[in-house]
Scaffold this active site. Structure first.
Site, PDB file in Angstrom:
ATOM      1  N   HIS A 206      -4.699  -4.440  -2.141  1.00  0.00           N
ATOM      2  CA  HIS A 206      -5.169  -4.096  -0.795  1.00  0.00           C
ATOM      3  C   HIS A 206      -5.368  -2.598  -0.644  1.00  0.00           C
ATOM      4  O   HIS A 206      -5.316  -2.059   0.456  1.00  0.00           O
ATOM      5  CB  HIS A 206      -4.173  -4.608   0.258  1.00  0.00           C
ATOM      6  CG  HIS A 206      -4.101  -6.109   0.315  1.00  0.00           C
ATOM      7  ND1 HIS A 206      -2.951  -6.795   0.639  1.00  0.00           N
ATOM      8  CD2 HIS A 206      -5.020  -7.046   0.017  1.00  0.00           C
ATOM      9  CE1 HIS A 206      -3.192  -8.097   0.575  1.00  0.00           C
ATOM     10  NE2 HIS A 206      -4.432  -8.285   0.200  1.00  0.00           N
TER      11      HIS A 206
ATOM     12  N   GLY B  88       8.937 -11.060  -3.240  1.00  0.00           N
ATOM     13  CA  GLY B  88       8.818 -10.554  -1.873  1.00  0.00           C
ATOM     14  C   GLY B  88       7.481 -10.807  -1.213  1.00  0.00           C
ATOM     15  O   GLY B  88       6.975  -9.949  -0.486  1.00  0.00           O
ATOM     16  N   THR B  89       6.903 -12.003  -1.472  1.00  0.00           N
ATOM     17  CA  THR B  89       5.655 -12.308  -0.761  1.00  0.00           C
ATOM     18  C   THR B  89       5.746 -13.693  -0.141  1.00  0.00           C
ATOM     19  O   THR B  89       6.297 -14.628  -0.719  1.00  0.00           O
ATOM     20  CB  THR B  89       4.402 -12.226  -1.672  1.00  0.00           C
ATOM     21  OG1 THR B  89       3.236 -12.528  -0.892  1.00  0.00           O
ATOM     22  CG2 THR B  89       4.488 -13.167  -2.849  1.00  0.00           C
TER      23      THR B  89
ATOM     24  N   VAL C 246       0.840  -1.211   0.000  1.00  0.00           N
ATOM     25  CA  VAL C 246       0.000   0.000   0.000  1.00  0.00           C
ATOM     26  C   VAL C 246       0.871   1.257   0.000  1.00  0.00           C
ATOM     27  O   VAL C 246       0.406   2.356   0.230  1.00  0.00           O
ATOM     28  CB  VAL C 246      -0.939  -0.009   1.240  1.00  0.00           C
ATOM     29  CG1 VAL C 246      -1.905  -1.185   1.165  1.00  0.00           C
ATOM     30  CG2 VAL C 246      -0.150  -0.053   2.551  1.00  0.00           C
ATOM     31  N   ASP C 247       2.204   1.067  -0.276  1.00  0.00           N
ATOM     32  CA  ASP C 247       3.151   2.190  -0.134  1.00  0.00           C
ATOM     33  C   ASP C 247       3.287   3.066  -1.381  1.00  0.00           C
ATOM     34  O   ASP C 247       3.960   4.097  -1.347  1.00  0.00           O
ATOM     35  CB  ASP C 247       4.539   1.635   0.284  1.00  0.00           C
ATOM     36  CG  ASP C 247       5.044   0.532  -0.667  1.00  0.00           C
ATOM     37  OD1 ASP C 247       5.676  -0.421  -0.180  1.00  0.00           O
ATOM     38  OD2 ASP C 247       4.786   0.617  -1.890  1.00  0.00           O
TER      39      ASP C 247
ATOM     40  N   ASN D 255      12.993 -14.148  -3.723  1.00  0.00           N
ATOM     41  CA  ASN D 255      12.753 -14.135  -2.280  1.00  0.00           C
ATOM     42  C   ASN D 255      13.965 -14.783  -1.613  1.00  0.00           C
ATOM     43  O   ASN D 255      14.466 -15.791  -2.121  1.00  0.00           O
ATOM     44  CB  ASN D 255      11.478 -14.957  -1.993  1.00  0.00           C
ATOM     45  CG  ASN D 255      10.908 -14.703  -0.619  1.00  0.00           C
ATOM     46  OD1 ASN D 255      11.655 -14.544   0.351  1.00  0.00           O
ATOM     47  ND2 ASN D 255       9.600 -14.630  -0.522  1.00  0.00           N
TER      48      ASN D 255
ATOM     49  N   CYS E  76     -12.495  10.704   4.845  1.00  0.00           N
ATOM     50  CA  CYS E  76     -13.276  10.938   6.068  1.00  0.00           C
ATOM     51  C   CYS E  76     -14.384   9.889   6.191  1.00  0.00           C
ATOM     52  O   CYS E  76     -15.075   9.588   5.217  1.00  0.00           O
ATOM     53  CB  CYS E  76     -13.896  12.350   5.985  1.00  0.00           C
ATOM     54  SG  CYS E  76     -15.073  12.669   7.288  1.00  0.00           S
TER      55      CYS E  76
HETATM   56  N1  APR Z   1      13.728  -9.064  -0.880  1.00  0.00           N
HETATM   57  C1  APR Z   1      12.783  -9.966  -1.275  1.00  0.00           C
HETATM   58  N2  APR Z   1      11.947 -10.608  -0.417  1.00  0.00           N
HETATM   59  C2  APR Z   1      12.099 -10.330   0.889  1.00  0.00           C
HETATM   60  C3  APR Z   1      13.060  -9.406   1.390  1.00  0.00           C
HETATM   61  C4  APR Z   1      13.890  -8.763   0.441  1.00  0.00           C
HETATM   62  N3  APR Z   1      14.843  -7.883   0.818  1.00  0.00           N
HETATM   63  N4  APR Z   1      12.941  -9.375   2.753  1.00  0.00           N
HETATM   64  C5  APR Z   1      11.937 -10.224   3.081  1.00  0.00           C
HETATM   65  N5  APR Z   1      11.448 -10.814   1.980  1.00  0.00           N
HETATM   66  C6  APR Z   1      10.354 -11.785   1.855  1.00  0.00           C
HETATM   67  C7  APR Z   1      10.153 -12.663   3.062  1.00  0.00           C
HETATM   68  O1  APR Z   1      10.974 -13.830   2.966  1.00  0.00           O
HETATM   69  C8  APR Z   1       8.665 -13.021   2.937  1.00  0.00           C
HETATM   70  O2  APR Z   1       8.484 -14.165   2.115  1.00  0.00           O
HETATM   71  O3  APR Z   1       9.159 -11.044   1.719  1.00  0.00           O
HETATM   72  C9  APR Z   1       8.071 -11.805   2.242  1.00  0.00           C
HETATM   73  C10 APR Z   1       7.280 -10.915   3.178  1.00  0.00           C
HETATM   74  O4  APR Z   1       6.136 -11.637   3.559  1.00  0.00           O
HETATM   75  P1  APR Z   1       4.952 -10.868   4.346  1.00  0.00           P
HETATM   76  O5  APR Z   1       5.542  -9.992   5.371  1.00  0.00           O
HETATM   77  O6  APR Z   1       3.956 -11.921   4.736  1.00  0.00           O
HETATM   78  O7  APR Z   1       4.344  -9.904   3.248  1.00  0.00           O
HETATM   79  P2  APR Z   1       3.207 -10.218   2.202  1.00  0.00           P
HETATM   80  O8  APR Z   1       3.402 -11.547   1.578  1.00  0.00           O
HETATM   81  O9  APR Z   1       3.141  -9.037   1.300  1.00  0.00           O
HETATM   82  O10 APR Z   1       1.888 -10.226   3.124  1.00  0.00           O
HETATM   83  C11 APR Z   1       0.660 -10.331   2.456  1.00  0.00           C
HETATM   84  O11 APR Z   1      -0.533  -9.922   4.518  1.00  0.00           O
HETATM   85  O12 APR Z   1      -0.869  -8.823   6.479  1.00  0.00           O
HETATM   86  C12 APR Z   1      -1.253  -8.868   5.166  1.00  0.00           C
HETATM   87  O13 APR Z   1      -2.117  -7.024   4.034  1.00  0.00           O
HETATM   88  C13 APR Z   1      -0.922  -7.575   4.468  1.00  0.00           C
HETATM   89  O14 APR Z   1      -0.415  -7.318   2.130  1.00  0.00           O
HETATM   90  C14 APR Z   1      -0.055  -8.025   3.297  1.00  0.00           C
HETATM   91  C15 APR Z   1      -0.369  -9.504   3.170  1.00  0.00           C
END
Ligand code: APR
Length: 255
Positions: free
Chosen positions: A120, A188-189, A104-105, A214, A128
């Site tokens: 999201h 990165g998820t 959301v950034d 990742n 408001c």
């Molecule tokens: N480069 C790439 N990946 C990375 C890095 C990096 N520098 N640092 C961390 N990661 C990976 C982690 O290994 C992990 O798999 O990014 C992922 C982050 O996972 P989450 O924190 O769960 O983020 P996300 O998958 O976007 O979460 C999904 O959960 O809470 C809700 O709404 C929120 O959108 C979010 C959703």
């Protein structure tokens, strides 16, 4: 890894419709902590106590004081990193068509990508609760918490809380893009939150090649992904875009 970089770049070069799915990990190198794993936001705050719509509506002061104020100061300062800029370059090269982001950034748009589905919603804007007037997050004055609109209503972020539905237009388009793409980069998820974590499954089931970027393996790695480029998104994207540009430079000019 070099071999995988090379084959992923070849797949990108051949792609007719490449899509990226990004999560919090792509913004870690911009100073925004992830939600899960080391230093994750949900290790600090219970998402059900601070990030659920019922929690916000019953105690907006607490949610603003504890979670949203922090988020605002982090997002206000954040700038795109090499991973965001690499995806913008892939769009400039005509390779990447669309980004589906859970973030959301607003950093993909700041980096220059023009088709970003914000699954999201986004934290760049608030509205408001009473008169629905919108305000840019950076313009919100936090001397009083929670911040109020002139009409007296409380501001809420335009991103969705737990307990709220995914905007149907974003869900629809994401499913369409996941179905029509022939290459999907998943960056990165943790791939644990539904329904967004279904998108790489849809892509794979409709014969796309799926590549993860990742440092850690995810539930997609062994069953869905064709490969995982293990490492931080900024570093891996730099190497991947470099390889794509190298392969492009070896192509004979069309005319
Ligand atoms: N480069 C790439 N990946 C990375 C890095 C990096 N520098 N640092 C961390 N990661 C990976 C982690 O290994 C992990 O798999 O990014 C992922 C982050 O996972 P989450 O924190 O769960 O983020 P996300 O998958 O976007 O979460 C999904 O959960 O809470 C809700 O709404 C929120 O959108 C979010 C959703």
């Amino acid at each position: 890894m070099q071999e995988l970089i090379k084959s992923t770049a070849e797949a990108l070069m051949r792609a007719k419709h490449c899509v990226a799915l990004t999560g919090a990990g792509i913004s870690v190198e911009s100073g925004i902590p992830p939600f899960r794993g080391k230093g994750g936001i949900w290790e600090k705050y219970d998402p059900m106590e601070y990030a659920h719509i019922d929690a916000f509506m019953s105690n907006p002061t607490k949610v603003w004081q504890v979670l949203l104020k922090d988020m605002k100061s982090i997002v206000d300062k954040a700038r795109p990193n090499d991973a965001h800029l690499g995806l913008a370059r892939l769009e400039q090269l005509g390779i990447l068509k669309t980004i589906i982001t859970q973030n959301v950034d607003g950093l993909h748009q700041l980096a220059g990508n023009t088709d970003v589905i914000e699954f999201h919603g986004n934290f760049a804007w608030h509205r408001c609760l009473d008169c629905r007037q919108r305000i840019a997050t950076h313009a919100i004055d936090l001397t009083t918490i929670p911040p109020h609109c002139q009409c007296g209503g409380i501001y809420r972020p335009e991103c969705i809380f737990f307990g709220e539905a995914i905007p149907p237009q974003h869900l629809m388009r994401s499913q369409q893009e996941a179905t029509r793409c022939d290459v999907m980069l998943v960056i990165g998820t943790s791939a644990v939150v539904q329904p967004v974590a279904l998108m790489p499954v849809i892509a794979r089931e409709t014969n796309a090649k799926v590549f993860e970027i990742n440092p850690e393996r995810t539930p997609l790695t062994d069953n869905i992904s064709n490969g995982i480029l293990e490492g931080k998104a900024g570093h891996v994207m730099n190497r991947l875009v470099e390889e794509v540009e190298r392969q492009l430079s070896t192509l004979d000019p069309i005319y």
